[in-house]
Design an enzyme around this catalytic site. Structure first.
Site, PDB file in Angstrom:
ATOM      1  N   CYS A 156       9.293  -0.199  -5.025  1.00  0.00           N
ATOM      2  CA  CYS A 156       9.121  -1.357  -4.150  1.00  0.00           C
ATOM      3  C   CYS A 156      10.472  -1.977  -3.824  1.00  0.00           C
ATOM      4  CB  CYS A 156       8.293  -2.442  -4.844  1.00  0.00           C
ATOM      5  SG  CYS A 156       6.564  -2.053  -5.042  1.00  0.00           S
TER       6      CYS A 156
ATOM      7  N   CYS B  27       6.984  -6.316  -7.199  1.00  0.00           N
ATOM      8  CA  CYS B  27       6.879  -5.154  -8.082  1.00  0.00           C
ATOM      9  C   CYS B  27       6.713  -5.610  -9.538  1.00  0.00           C
ATOM     10  CB  CYS B  27       8.109  -4.271  -7.931  1.00  0.00           C
ATOM     11  SG  CYS B  27       7.934  -2.642  -8.682  1.00  0.00           S
TER      12      CYS B  27
ATOM     13  N   CYS C  81       4.835   3.510  -5.414  1.00  0.00           N
ATOM     14  CA  CYS C  81       5.960   2.954  -6.162  1.00  0.00           C
ATOM     15  C   CYS C  81       5.986   3.562  -7.567  1.00  0.00           C
ATOM     16  CB  CYS C  81       5.865   1.443  -6.243  1.00  0.00           C
ATOM     17  SG  CYS C  81       7.081   0.715  -7.365  1.00  0.00           S
TER      18      CYS C  81
ATOM     19  N   GLY D  19      10.408 -18.898  19.639  1.00  0.00           N
ATOM     20  CA  GLY D  19      11.105 -17.686  20.062  1.00  0.00           C
ATOM     21  C   GLY D  19      12.285 -17.919  20.984  1.00  0.00           C
TER      22      GLY D  19
ATOM     23  N   CYS E 267       5.403   0.370 -10.177  1.00  0.00           N
ATOM     24  CA  CYS E 267       4.153  -0.393 -10.269  1.00  0.00           C
ATOM     25  C   CYS E 267       2.956   0.343  -9.668  1.00  0.00           C
ATOM     26  CB  CYS E 267       4.315  -1.767  -9.616  1.00  0.00           C
ATOM     27  SG  CYS E 267       4.294  -1.741  -7.816  1.00  0.00           S
TER      28      CYS E 267
END
Lengths: 372, 289
Positions: free
Chosen positions: B268, B274, B243, B34, B246
């Site tokens: 998606c 997807c 979605c 970080g 899908c």
């Protein structure tokens, strides 16, 4: 419909082809030669070299042609090329005192040893459109000094104006740095950056950005009372020390613009009043940039000279260095045209949710109001 | 064309000195999760803001055997993803793929793939502004000090003010998180829906900010905690839809306007995921039939 929002490889290829077609323009006209760009759009070429940070007229001209005259795009092309070049060594510092000047003026003295040389300047042209240019009128050759039958001073005899003030102690001597200056393009910038790195950043900075900042100092945002002590433009030799030879050899001759400003300094309890300097040095004929750079350099020296920080943008080293590079700036400003629909979607959901909550609260208050 | 490019440029465009410099920064980044490591970012042949940091990090990690995937907004077929994928095809001659499962190195802008990643994968993020405190304090000199002293009070005050003004933390992407219990970092502008995927990931996660000259990292299996309050816990938000292609109800969705009446469709954002789901659905249907 779903497919339409996505770009395809073919779309990209076609866009590039269209771009190339428009770049060529009307096929009835002769294609632009890069020599024409470097010879006849000399100042554009200079600017691209200066901000592209590489002295190469041919490449700069090619970049301008390739970029359809968009100078920032041309600068970008040069920068991306420059970064791939190997470094063979470091030249000796150029000696601008020995410059073969085409232009040399001082605003602080009426006359100076070596003379005031106006040179090829726009300064006193009347800005009237020259329709003869549109009609391809022939242009007479410039008069050379010897043709004018005047006593001329060889270039080596144009002493610096600042040296005269120096001798008198009127001008503060510049602190000498002995160590090799840091390289902005090889090390990440850290603050405080110091003057050597600052000057490096300024000479690559966007001309318009520096011009605006310099102007702001004149209008009172960290005013520093500048006079152009000297402005000189001309050719200087670039020399490299070759250890095997034991002496230095000249490897190139480059055109630069140099500006030294003389600025007031009130003095303090410990120091008598004295003039101080701002310094600008830029590739090519670029006096607007050189003067702007000198003003910005001087404004950034407030701390070293014990002046007050007035909170002006031009005094703020981090602000100036982090925002002066037009390639960084144009990239980040323009990148917002790239797809951001994922982030936008999450923001849209958030705003919808907040609006629902707000409406619910309103309803709730309404009901309470009705009850009472 | 590709052969010609590879003849004139080093593998993956960058010269080996530059790669070494970037790898050093990466190692430092991995050692201090970080922490934003300054690096001498090069000018790349694409504009700042287009992923120059990510491209440099990818190039420094890339080996000829890599299978490279590039996504933008979760999709492989967005213009800039195509452009960057093409860049690596031309300059490194590596195999490219759209399948998350197959990829060894994935460069991304604004999303983390839905498919959980593995230990054999590196995820490279393109980062515009690496400094999570930048919008609270514009000066780098100040923010570096704040990180050094773990002085993150300002950030917590900002989040608190959000709650007092809006009733919740009004940050929906680039949501700040704390890595390894020490540095607060910007996970790049991914939707906060993706933040939980940062935590304890088996994959190495590398972040490159070219213009800002910073690199940082989240090593595999590292704790990443999205900032929140006990009484206002972090929530990974998504559009409450399914979605349209899908049928997924657990993926991050794009909203697409489909007609002049403002009709909407949700699909998606991760195109590979997807497609996988659609294939699985079709197979299940065939098996059932």
């Amino acid at each position: 419909m779903y497919v339409a929002v996505k770009g395809g490889e073919t779309a990209i290829d076609n866009a590039h082809r269209w771009l190339a077609d428009l770049r060529r323009g009307d096929r009835e006209l002769a294609p632009l030669q890069t020599e024409q760009v470097s010879e006849q759009l000399t100042l554009a070429t200079s600017r691209v070299m200066a901000e592209g940070a590489i002295y190469d007229r041919e490449l700069a001209a090619l970049a301008i042609k390739q970029a359809r005259g968009d100078l920032i795009e041309a600068i970008f092309l040069l920068r991306a090329y420059r970064t791939t070049l190997p470094r063979f060594g470091t030249s000796l510092p150029i000696d601008t005192g020995a410059m073969a000047c085409v232009r040399r003026i001082s605003a602080t003295f009426k006359d100076v040893p070596g003379g005031q040389v106006l040179g090829p300047t726009f300064d006193y042209t009347h800005r009237l459109l020259d329709f003869a240019l549109a009609a391809d009128g022939e242009v007479p050759a410039a008069l050379k000094a010897e043709q004018q039958n005047q006593a001329t001073t060889p270039p080596s005899q144009k002493p610096r104006i600042s040296d005269f003030l120096d001798e008198e102690g009127l001008l503060q001597p510049e602190p000498r740095g002995s160590e090799t200056p840091p390289d902005l393009t090889r090390e990440p910038v850290a603050f405080p950056a110091g003057r050597a790195l600052r000057l490096q950043a300024l000479t690559r900075s966007d001309e318009g950005f520096l011009l605006g900042l310099a102007y702001s100092t004149q209008r009172g945002y960290a005013r520093n009372h500048p006079f152009v002590g000297e402005l000189r433009i001309g050719l200087v030799a670039v020399e490299m020390a070759i250890p095997e030879l034991g002496f230095s050899i000249e490897i190139a001759e480059i055109e630069v613009s140099e500006c030294e400003t003389v600025n007031q300094f009130q003095g303090s309890k410990t120091q008598p009043a004295q003039f101080t300097r701002g310094y600008g040095l830029v590739f090519g004929q670029a006096e607007r940039k050189a003067i702007s750079m000198a003003l910005c350099d001087r404004a950034l020296r407030w701390e070293e000279l014990g002046e007050d920080n007035l909170g002006a943008p031009a005094q703020d080293e981090e602000f100036v260095i982090m925002h002066g590079d037009n390639i960084q700036a144009t990239g980040f400003v323009e990148h917002i045209k790239l797809p951001h629909y994922v982030d936008f979607q999450s923001e849209a959901e958030l705003v919808r949710r907040l609006r629902r909550m707000h409406a619910d609260n309103q309803d709730h208050q309404q009901t309470q109001g009705d009850d009472s | 064309m590709s052969a010609l490019v590879r003849e004139h440029y080093n593998f993956a465009y960058l010269d080996e000195h530059t790669k070494r410099m970037i790898r050093r920064a990466l190692l430092k980044g991995v050692a201090i999760p970080g922490y934003q490591v300054p690096f001498a970012s090069r000018e790349m042949p694409m504009p700042y803001g287009w992923g120059t940091g990510g491209v440099q990090v990818s190039a420094a990690c890339m080996v000829p055997e890599d299978r490279v995937k590039v996504i933008d907004q979760g999709a492989d077929d967005t213009t800039n993803a195509i452009s960057i994928r093409k860049f690596f095809e031309r300059t490194a001659g590596v195999t490219v793929t759209e399948r998350t499962k197959e990829a060894t190195l994935i460069q991304t802008r604004h999303r983390i793939p839905e498919q959980p990643l593995s230990e054999d994968q590196i995820l490279v993020y393109q980062v515009p502004i690496p400094e999570p405190l930048r919008f609270l304090e514009p000066r780098e000199t100040e923010t570096r000090k704040m990180h050094a002293l773990s002085e993150y009070g300002l950030m917590h005050v900002k989040l608190y003010e959000d709650i007092s003004q809006h009733g919740e933390i009004a940050t929906s992407y680039a949501y700040p998180a704390e890595v390894n219990g020490r540095h607060v970092f910007d996970p790049s502008p991914i939707p906060k829906f993706d933040n939980p995927k940062l935590d304890n990931s088996p994959a190495l996660q590398l972040f490159g900010a070219g213009r800002e000259q910073r690199i940082y990292a989240v090593p595999p299996y590292t704790r990443v905690r999205s900032l929140d309050f006990e009484d206002y816990p972090f929530v990974a938000a998504r559009a409450e839809h399914r979605c349209a292609l899908c049928g997924s109800t657990h993926t991050y969705l794009d909203e697409v306007i489909i007609d002049d009446e403002g009709g909407r469709m949700f699909v998606c954002s991760d195109t590979d995921y997807c497609n996988e789901q659609q294939r699985a659905n079709a197979e299940a249907e065939r098996d059932a039939g």
